[in-house]
Enzyme design. Sequence first.
Site, PDB file in Angstrom:
ATOM      1  N   GLU A  45       0.828  -1.213   0.000  1.00 48.27           N
ATOM      2  CA  GLU A  45       0.000   0.000   0.000  1.00 48.27           C
ATOM      3  C   GLU A  45       0.863   1.264   0.000  1.00 48.27           C
ATOM      4  OE1 GLU A  45      -3.062   0.535  -0.581  1.00 48.27           O
ATOM      5  OE2 GLU A  45      -3.715  -1.543  -0.627  1.00 48.27           O
ATOM      6  N   TYR A 128      -6.461   6.788   4.058  1.00 53.78           N
ATOM      7  CA  TYR A 128      -6.702   5.759   3.048  1.00 53.78           C
ATOM      8  C   TYR A 128      -5.916   4.487   3.375  1.00 53.78           C
ATOM      9  CZ  TYR A 128      -5.890   2.781  -0.822  1.00 53.78           C
ATOM     10  OH  TYR A 128      -5.768   1.642  -1.568  1.00 53.78           O
ATOM     11  N   ASP A 146      -9.825   4.901  -2.880  1.00 56.48           N
ATOM     12  CA  ASP A 146      -8.717   5.483  -3.652  1.00 56.48           C
ATOM     13  C   ASP A 146      -9.293   6.099  -4.935  1.00 56.48           C
ATOM     14  OD1 ASP A 146      -9.294   3.370  -5.312  1.00 56.48           O
ATOM     15  OD2 ASP A 146      -7.307   2.447  -5.221  1.00 56.48           O
TER      16      ASP A 146
END
Length: 359
Positions: A45, A128, A146
């Site tokens: 990520e 996020y 996203d």
Amino acid sequence: MPPTRLQTAGPALGLLRWYDDFGRDLPWRKKGGVRPDPYHVWLSEIMLQQTTVAAVIPYFHKFLGRWPTVTALAAADLDQVLAAWAGLGYYARARNLHKCALAVAALPAARFPETEDELRALPGIGPYTAAAIAAIAFNRHAAVVDGNVERVIARLRRIETPLPAAKPEITAIVSDLTPHDRPGDFAQAMMDLGATICAPRNPDCDACPWSQACMARQAGVQTELPRKAAKTAKPVRRGTAFVLFSKDGRVLLRRRPEKGLLGGMYEPPGTVWGPSFGHVEDAPVKTRFETGGEVRHTFTHFELTLKVEVAFDVPENAPGGVWVRLDELETFALPNVMRKVIERALTVEPPARTARKRG
Ligand code: SF4
């Protein structure tokens, strides 16, 4: 035990069925109800922020090969991490990656925390990323939004409010849609749908599991959404980079200050980046320079244009840096913009036009 499909209903069920059949196989991903390693999820990520999956995959393998656990990464030198990250861009991520690894390694059993709030307290983990790790690694209910997901939801619900103002509305919809039994798979399914089917320019609506429910498709406006607020032009900064080659073809690099943009990374010496290019008189040595043209690079908040000035046969007592063979450059944390500068310099012929070996 993997959750059954019957626990989930409505749009989520259709999307999860599609994901089970067509979801991408990615090196950090597990399917079939198997939980992925939180370290792998976190690493992927962070790398995927502002970066494509195709660019990330080789870096992901490289990092896992060198540092198979978060404890191993924490034990690495920051310089080694920056050098391994070189080429991936947005280098603050690499510094925060190392800081975060140190923070996690100091936790009991070096385990990542599981909740969004705890994850957000770690370096380099924003809302996020915290939601993505909580959902994907720990199966926590979290709204993971996203850019791909924003596009899918803006189309699914035909949201006409431009981004970024539409973000809260989109997040609330994602939260409602996210099932409690497979939130991680749902998050990844949404990302995949946006990346492979609901593409920005040519969405393949016939292949979409949400084609019947999609309001933008029904109205024929899918390619017009999401709407985006007009962008303001980025400011422009200028500077000059001095690429100095020694007699045996090595190049002089200096280290940028630890704090600030590209902190701790290497570069050829150069002038301060500002409204003007600076002068050859600002070079660290007085010598003859050949013009190497310009290199342009886009940063998040500004556009940079660097003039490239090249000098040959520079004595190695020039101050403030290290002389590096070209075949050693890979081991230095060189940002992309400086790789471009050196590549540009290598196209410049030495004034005497004698054949010489560089590196
Ligand atoms: S139907 Fe088309 S526009 Fe709507 S979500 Fe699916 S791919 Fe996107």
